[in-house]
Design an enzyme around this catalytic site. Sequence first.
Site, PDB file in Angstrom:
ATOM      1  N   HIS A 477       0.807  -1.222   0.000  1.00  0.00           N
ATOM      2  CA  HIS A 477       0.000   0.000   0.000  1.00  0.00           C
ATOM      3  C   HIS A 477       0.845   1.278   0.000  1.00  0.00           C
ATOM      4  CE1 HIS A 477      -3.301  -2.545   2.218  1.00  0.00           C
ATOM      5  NE2 HIS A 477      -3.227  -2.829   0.930  1.00  0.00           N
ATOM      6  N   PRO A 478       1.854   1.425  -0.849  1.00  0.00           N
ATOM      7  CA  PRO A 478       2.630   2.671  -0.825  1.00  0.00           C
ATOM      8  C   PRO A 478       1.800   3.866  -1.278  1.00  0.00           C
ATOM      9  CG  PRO A 478       3.261   1.336  -2.713  1.00  0.00           C
ATOM     10  CD  PRO A 478       2.349   0.495  -1.876  1.00  0.00           C
TER      11      PRO A 478
END
Length: 539
Positions: A477-478
């Site tokens: 989930h960057p």
Amino acid sequence: MREEPNVNEAQFDYIVVGAGSSGCTVAARLSEDGRFRVALVEAGPKDTSPWIHLPLGYGKTMWDERINWKLYTEPDPNMNGRRIYWPRGKVLGGCSAINGLIAIRGQAEDYDDWARYGGDQWNYRNVLPHFRKSESFAGAANPEFHGKHGPICVAPIRHRHPLIDAFIGSANQLGIPCNDDFNGPSQEGVGYYSLTTRNGMRSSAAVGYLRPAKRRSNLTIVTEALVTKVRFEGRRAQGIDYTTNGRKMSMNARRGVILSAGAVHTPHLMMLSGIGPAAHLKAHGIDVVADMPGVGANLRDHLQLRLIYRCNRPITTNDELNSLTGKVKIGLQWLLTRTGPLAVGINQGGLFARVMPDATRPDVQFHVATLSADMAGGKVHPFSGFTMSVCQLRPESHGTIRLACADPTTPPLIHANYLDAELDRQIAIGGIRLARRIARTGPLSQLVTREELPGESVDSKEGILDFARQNGATIFHPTSTCRMGQDDDADAVVRPDLKVRGFDGLWIADCSVMPTIVSGNTNLPAIMIGEKLSSSILN
């Protein structure tokens, strides 16, 4: 829709770079009414692999270099110097084609907090209509929160599993309430996830948004085309340069370029194009178009900590995948009824809870899988096993994306900087201890033979934290590497309307614009961002 591998020097109204969750959304919406000629440019191939469309298939796509960038972080001093694997989608659909299918929007408070950076247009009340517009909800929809006619199919898991039921029952005994809709009035609680699936098949952004666009002559999709640079005339984006089949090509944009390459590759492309921290660009011999220190800064990600348990009954997906009979059974189950493990992916159970004493809303998320492996997407263990993954929802630790060199084919440097903040370390310890309390309580305790990882002997704060450093990994989930902000915010890259500050005809629409990471999985928020930008441009 035209799918063309070689479009050179063509003129479009809008060029969208990156066919992931946001890019597919933007390209489909901008081409919808026929006013504009739109190009969508993707570095990877078409989404023809059958493993993409089978929900459990991401155990395969996790490692397929044809459709996965297969990135690694730089050695992280907070994680015992380890380099951590970051799979990212390189295919039509992007990460929505290879992710875990979990349909989570985050908490209302996340978006109300975004309003501090982007104004009221980004508060929960004003983003909710875009979530509804994108969704076709297969459950009993509350029209206040859910849509019924959108491109992305979202379906609650209907077939119950004894392990997930036991997990829910044990969480209930600890005072955590049931929640049958994490995207409804409240996120807090425990229950089954909803998934981006339809009839046992993955509902990616490419399936939902691009397939209905096939009849449109004003939409051109170019695959296997690596964009190397955005071209400018003064401070106006004029087009892009890209390579395909070893040839250098270009496209021109009358109205502008929209970057939707994701939280890693959008800042990478910005820096290759001369927008970023000036000293860093000069060090790599890149001419500075704009000194913008926020490009590649403020990187946030969810760190997952995976506890593995042995189960005393042969009811896990490990048992089915480790026998020929089991494989035949789940294959027939999917073929005949579109149900079973192949139809729901890996993680079925979810939990959002508070572990810090002063928390006013959930600060941890659990993904509960009915299988176990050494890492997400890895080969399952030979024993009956299941996994509880814990992640902190709003980490304070932040890192950077930086150039390795000026060669566009060289991956950027990812400095994740996990567990750098004291709060993150405390929540990691608290989350693991909550998972253990659930495993030792009520119905779930009756199914557990022993804790395989980290193991009962690891009980001190120091031991738990060392386990987290040695075993923690990304949960994919960057965000926030080109974050939005007001004009007086020196670290902001885009304005509230998602236009790059100081430029004309250049927008960003992907998770990189998030001012803070959302409390949950990022696919649906990325689609919402695409819906919001395209609506703004069209209006």
